[in-house]
Design a protein around this motif. Structure first.
Motif, PDB file in Angstrom:
ATOM      1  N   PRO A   9      26.457  -7.880  17.195  1.00 55.38           N
ATOM      2  CA  PRO A   9      25.363  -6.965  17.514  1.00 55.38           C
ATOM      3  C   PRO A   9      25.360  -6.609  18.998  1.00 55.38           C
ATOM      4  CG  PRO A   9      24.561  -8.857  16.281  1.00 55.38           C
ATOM      5  CD  PRO A   9      25.982  -9.134  16.659  1.00 55.38           C
ATOM      6  N   ASP A  10      24.904  -5.404  19.303  1.00 54.76           N
ATOM      7  CA  ASP A  10      24.832  -4.992  20.704  1.00 54.76           C
ATOM      8  C   ASP A  10      23.551  -5.519  21.341  1.00 54.76           C
ATOM      9  OD1 ASP A  10      22.754  -3.355  19.812  1.00 54.76           O
ATOM     10  OD2 ASP A  10      23.922  -1.525  19.956  1.00 54.76           O
ATOM     11  N   LYS A  16      15.863  -6.463  20.320  1.00 53.37           N
ATOM     12  CA  LYS A  16      14.858  -6.197  19.281  1.00 53.37           C
ATOM     13  C   LYS A  16      14.665  -7.406  18.378  1.00 53.37           C
ATOM     14  CE  LYS A  16      15.613  -1.258  19.278  1.00 53.37           C
ATOM     15  NZ  LYS A  16      16.332  -0.151  18.661  1.00 53.37           N
ATOM     16  N   GLN A  17      15.744  -8.093  18.042  1.00 54.29           N
ATOM     17  CA  GLN A  17      15.675  -9.235  17.138  1.00 54.29           C
ATOM     18  C   GLN A  17      15.074 -10.475  17.799  1.00 54.29           C
ATOM     19  OE1 GLN A  17      19.815  -9.646  16.074  1.00 54.29           O
ATOM     20  NE2 GLN A  17      19.619  -8.263  14.329  1.00 54.29           N
ATOM     21  N   LYS A  91      24.071 -19.272  22.564  1.00 59.54           N
ATOM     22  CA  LYS A  91      25.336 -18.535  22.592  1.00 59.54           C
ATOM     23  C   LYS A  91      25.467 -17.683  23.854  1.00 59.54           C
ATOM     24  CE  LYS A  91      25.806 -18.171  17.609  1.00 59.54           C
ATOM     25  NZ  LYS A  91      25.916 -17.224  16.478  1.00 59.54           N
ATOM     26  N   ALA A  92      26.482 -18.001  24.657  1.00 61.95           N
ATOM     27  CA  ALA A  92      26.709 -17.280  25.916  1.00 61.95           C
ATOM     28  C   ALA A  92      26.925 -15.784  25.686  1.00 61.95           C
ATOM     29  CB  ALA A  92      27.903 -17.875  26.658  1.00 61.95           C
ATOM     30  N   GLU A  93      27.649 -15.409  24.618  1.00 64.91           N
ATOM     31  CA  GLU A  93      27.919 -13.996  24.374  1.00 64.91           C
ATOM     32  C   GLU A  93      26.636 -13.238  24.002  1.00 64.91           C
ATOM     33  OE1 GLU A  93      28.912 -16.317  20.633  1.00 64.91           O
ATOM     34  OE2 GLU A  93      29.398 -16.533  22.737  1.00 64.91           O
ATOM     35  N   THR A  94      25.715 -13.898  23.336  1.00 64.88           N
ATOM     36  CA  THR A  94      24.437 -13.267  22.998  1.00 64.88           C
ATOM     37  C   THR A  94      23.595 -13.090  24.256  1.00 64.88           C
ATOM     38  OG1 THR A  94      24.489 -14.192  20.769  1.00 64.88           O
ATOM     39  CG2 THR A  94      22.329 -13.503  21.614  1.00 64.88           C
ATOM     40  N   ARG A  95      23.533 -14.121  25.092  1.00 68.15           N
ATOM     41  CA  ARG A  95      22.797 -14.010  26.360  1.00 68.15           C
ATOM     42  C   ARG A  95      23.375 -12.893  27.212  1.00 68.15           C
ATOM     43  NH1 ARG A  95      23.786 -19.566  26.378  1.00 68.15           N
ATOM     44  NH2 ARG A  95      25.062 -19.351  28.263  1.00 68.15           N
ATOM     45  N   ALA A  96      24.689 -12.818  27.299  1.00 68.16           N
ATOM     46  CA  ALA A  96      25.339 -11.788  28.118  1.00 68.16           C
ATOM     47  C   ALA A  96      25.009 -10.389  27.608  1.00 68.16           C
ATOM     48  CB  ALA A  96      26.853 -12.004  28.140  1.00 68.16           C
ATOM     49  N   TYR A 101      21.979  -5.406  28.486  1.00 67.72           N
ATOM     50  CA  TYR A 101      21.028  -4.406  28.003  1.00 67.72           C
ATOM     51  C   TYR A 101      19.839  -4.291  28.961  1.00 67.72           C
ATOM     52  CZ  TYR A 101      17.597  -2.086  25.040  1.00 67.72           C
ATOM     53  OH  TYR A 101      16.658  -1.229  24.551  1.00 67.72           O
ATOM     54  N   LEU A 102      19.318  -5.409  29.428  1.00 70.32           N
ATOM     55  CA  LEU A 102      18.207  -5.360  30.387  1.00 70.32           C
ATOM     56  C   LEU A 102      18.620  -4.671  31.671  1.00 70.32           C
ATOM     57  CD1 LEU A 102      16.658  -8.899  29.884  1.00 70.32           C
ATOM     58  CD2 LEU A 102      15.679  -6.702  29.198  1.00 70.32           C
TER      59      LEU A 102
END
Length: 106
Positions: A9-10, A16-17, A91-96, A101-102
Motif C-alpha cells: 500500500p502507498d 487512512k488505514q 514495519k520500517a517500510e510502512t513507517r517510511a 506521505y506526510l
C-alpha cells in the motif's frame, strides 16, 4: 501458476488505514483524538495550535523530522515517556511510506 506479488500500500492508503482515525490533514476539519498533521514536518512537537496535548508532549523540545517521526511511530513512549498515543508500527517500510506521505503534504 503462482500469484503475482502483492503491491505494498502507498503512504496515503496507510495513513487512512492507520492514522486518519485520530489525525486529520486539514485544519478545516474538526479536531480528533490526535492533533492535525498538516505541515507536521519541521513543526515543534506538542505545539499545534488549538490542540490540547498531554503534559509530557507539551514539554517536548524538538521539531518533527524523518528520524523523530520514525522513532515516534515505532514507539511513542520511548520518545517521550508519558505520552497518550498508543499506536505503534513495527514495519520500517510502512513507517517510511507514511512519513513520505506526510512530507508530501507539507
Amino acid at each position: 501458476m503462482p500469484l503475482p506479488a502483492a503491491k505494498p500500500p502507498d503512504g496515503a492508503t496507510l495513513f487512512k488505514q492507520q492514522c486518519a482515525v485520530c489525525h486529520t490533514l486539514s485544519l478545516s476539519e474538526p479536531m480528533r483524538q490526535g492533533p492535525p498533521l498538516v505541515k507536521v514536518m519541521g513543526r515543534p512537537a506538542g505545539k499545534a495550535e488549538g490542540f490540547k496535548y498531554s503534559e509530557a508532549l507539551s514539554k517536548a523540545d524538538f521539531a518533527w523530522d524523518d528520524g523523530r517521526l520514525d522513532a515516534w511511530l515505532t514507539n511513542p513512549q520511548a520518545v517521550i515517556p508519558g505520552v497518550v498515543m498508543a499506536h505503534r508500527q513495527a514495519k520500517a517500510e510502512t513507517r517510511a511510506a507514511i512519513i513520505a506521505y506526510l512530507k508530501e503534504q507539507n
